[in-house]
Design a protein around this motif. Structure first.
Motif, PDB file in Angstrom:
ATOM      1  N   HIS A   1       9.620   8.858   7.823  1.00 42.12           N
ATOM      2  CA  HIS A   1       8.921   7.605   8.120  1.00 42.12           C
ATOM      3  C   HIS A   1       7.644   7.474   7.303  1.00 42.12           C
ATOM      4  N   THR A   2       7.025   8.579   6.949  1.00 42.63           N
ATOM      5  CA  THR A   2       5.754   8.539   6.221  1.00 42.63           C
ATOM      6  C   THR A   2       5.899   8.941   4.751  1.00 42.63           C
TER       7      THR A   2
ATOM      8  N   ARG B   1       8.417  -0.257   1.106  1.00 49.52           N
ATOM      9  CA  ARG B   1       8.541  -1.102   2.302  1.00 49.52           C
ATOM     10  C   ARG B   1       7.391  -2.100   2.382  1.00 49.52           C
ATOM     11  N   MET B   2       6.178  -1.614   2.174  1.00 50.92           N
ATOM     12  CA  MET B   2       5.021  -2.493   2.281  1.00 50.92           C
ATOM     13  C   MET B   2       5.032  -3.575   1.211  1.00 50.92           C
TER      14      MET B   2
ATOM     15  N   GLU C   1       8.709   5.748  -0.285  1.00 47.84           N
ATOM     16  CA  GLU C   1       9.420   4.730   0.488  1.00 47.84           C
ATOM     17  C   GLU C   1       8.440   3.790   1.186  1.00 47.84           C
ATOM     18  N   ARG C   2       7.342   4.355   1.709  1.00 44.83           N
ATOM     19  CA  ARG C   2       6.361   3.519   2.415  1.00 44.83           C
ATOM     20  C   ARG C   2       5.803   2.443   1.493  1.00 44.83           C
ATOM     21  N   ARG C   3       5.457   2.805   0.266  1.00 45.39           N
ATOM     22  CA  ARG C   3       4.942   1.810  -0.679  1.00 45.39           C
ATOM     23  C   ARG C   3       5.968   0.722  -0.946  1.00 45.39           C
TER      24      ARG C   3
ATOM     25  N   SER D   1       9.603   0.062   9.574  1.00 48.64           N
ATOM     26  CA  SER D   1       8.624  -1.028   9.454  1.00 48.64           C
ATOM     27  C   SER D   1       9.275  -2.403   9.541  1.00 48.64           C
TER      28      SER D   1
ATOM     29  N   ARG E   1      -1.925  -1.206   8.015  1.00 48.82           N
ATOM     30  CA  ARG E   1      -1.898  -1.008   9.469  1.00 48.82           C
ATOM     31  C   ARG E   1      -2.332  -2.310  10.124  1.00 48.82           C
TER      32      ARG E   1
ATOM     33  N   PRO F   1       5.631   8.761   1.146  1.00 46.51           N
ATOM     34  CA  PRO F   1       4.762   7.795   0.463  1.00 46.51           C
ATOM     35  C   PRO F   1       5.499   6.852  -0.482  1.00 46.51           C
TER      36      PRO F   1
ATOM     37  N   THR G   1       9.675   7.170  14.553  1.00 50.11           N
ATOM     38  CA  THR G   1       8.433   7.019  13.803  1.00 50.11           C
ATOM     39  C   THR G   1       7.670   8.327  13.667  1.00 50.11           C
TER      40      THR G   1
END
Length: 270
Positions: free
Chosen positions: A230-231, A239-240, A235-237, A192, A165, A233, A225
């Motif tokens: 969007h959240t 992307r980050m 896919e989020r990992r 993101s 964040r 986990p 969002t």
């Protein structure tokens, strides 16, 4: 009109870039009203480029009839693709992000412009952001940085230490156009993509944070969002991981934005 005069006129323009899809189009009049309320220094102007993420008939009715507004459409690919396509029409020294459902506060563009004009070595500027809730109330965020310059690498360090964040909001970004294009625009991610750009900018350039509220970030049921995907986990990992790898690679190359003044000293175009 001479070519030199044309270039001067182009450089004294802030291009506001908005990606929009059909569900958010109804908010465009509010965004436009917030743009019309902006006051810029003498000789400066804004131009609004609205790029639809798609080719429907649902967005055009909400586009203002104003010579300062350009509307384009394209194949759907997400907001990052739409914003990057909009750069084809971004003929100005600076590019300001304005999401279709958000509103600028009075003085936001002038404050961005003042920071970037006063500090040639600073490549980008952001500001304090408030969530705009459906009932019209606003909510702030804790932990805003101090007003003033943001040193290279600080945003990445904070982002990495706080569960990915960022300490500042990418939806408030104003950036030098040549720096934005050098980084390839927004990242090719399903979400993101704006954070990815922010972290990349942080890797190669100092930034500026304005403690004055510059953006009202609308919270509403249909925003992208707010969707479950969007959240996710996994896919989020992913992307980050890509965002971080890009920023660290950029930092390792040792290249950094020197600013127009330094470029002129070195004999290269500013």
């Amino acid at each position: 009109m001479s070519e030199a005069h044309d270039d001067s006129a182009t450089r004294r323009r802030i291009v506001v870039v908005t990606a929009v899809h059909a569900p958010a189009a109804r908010h465009l009049p509010d965004s436009y009203a917030s743009l019309c309320a902006q006051e810029l220094p003498e000789g400066w102007e804004w131009h609004w480029v609205i790029q639809e993420d798609g080719t429907t008939d649902d967005v055009r009715p909400y586009v203002p009839d104003d010579p300062r507004v350009t509307f384009r459409q394209g194949r759907p690919g997400g907001p990052g693709v739409a914003r990057t396509l909009a750069l084809a029409h971004a003929e100005g020294a600076y590019v300001k992000v304005l999401d279709a459902d958000d509103r600028l506060t009075p003085g936001a563009l002038a404050r961005d412009l003042a920071a970037l004009e006063r500090h040639p070595d600073i490549g980008w500027a952001v500001s304090r952001v408030l969530d705009l809730l459906p009932d019209g109330s606003t909510v702030g965020f804790p932990g805003d940085p101090a007003h003033g310059p943001l040193e290279r690498g600080n945003v990445l360090s904070y982002w990495r230490a706080h569960d990915f964040r960022a300490p500042v909001h990418p939806a408030s970004l104003c950036v030098r156009r040549e720096l934005l294009t050098a980084l390839g625009g927004w990242m090719a991610l399903p979400a993101s993509e704006d954070t990815g750009l922010l972290i990349a900018l942080d890797a190669v350039s100092r930034g500026w944070f304005s403690a004055d509220v510059g953006l009202l970030y609308r919270k509403w049921e249909g925003q992208v969002t707010g969707q479950a995907a969007h959240t996710d986990p996994v896919e989020r990992r992913a992307r980050m991981a890509v965002v971080e790898a890009r920023a660290r690679a950029l930092a390792s190359f040792g290249w950094q934005h020197a600013g127009p003044a330094a470029a002129a000293v070195q004999g290269t175009p500013a």
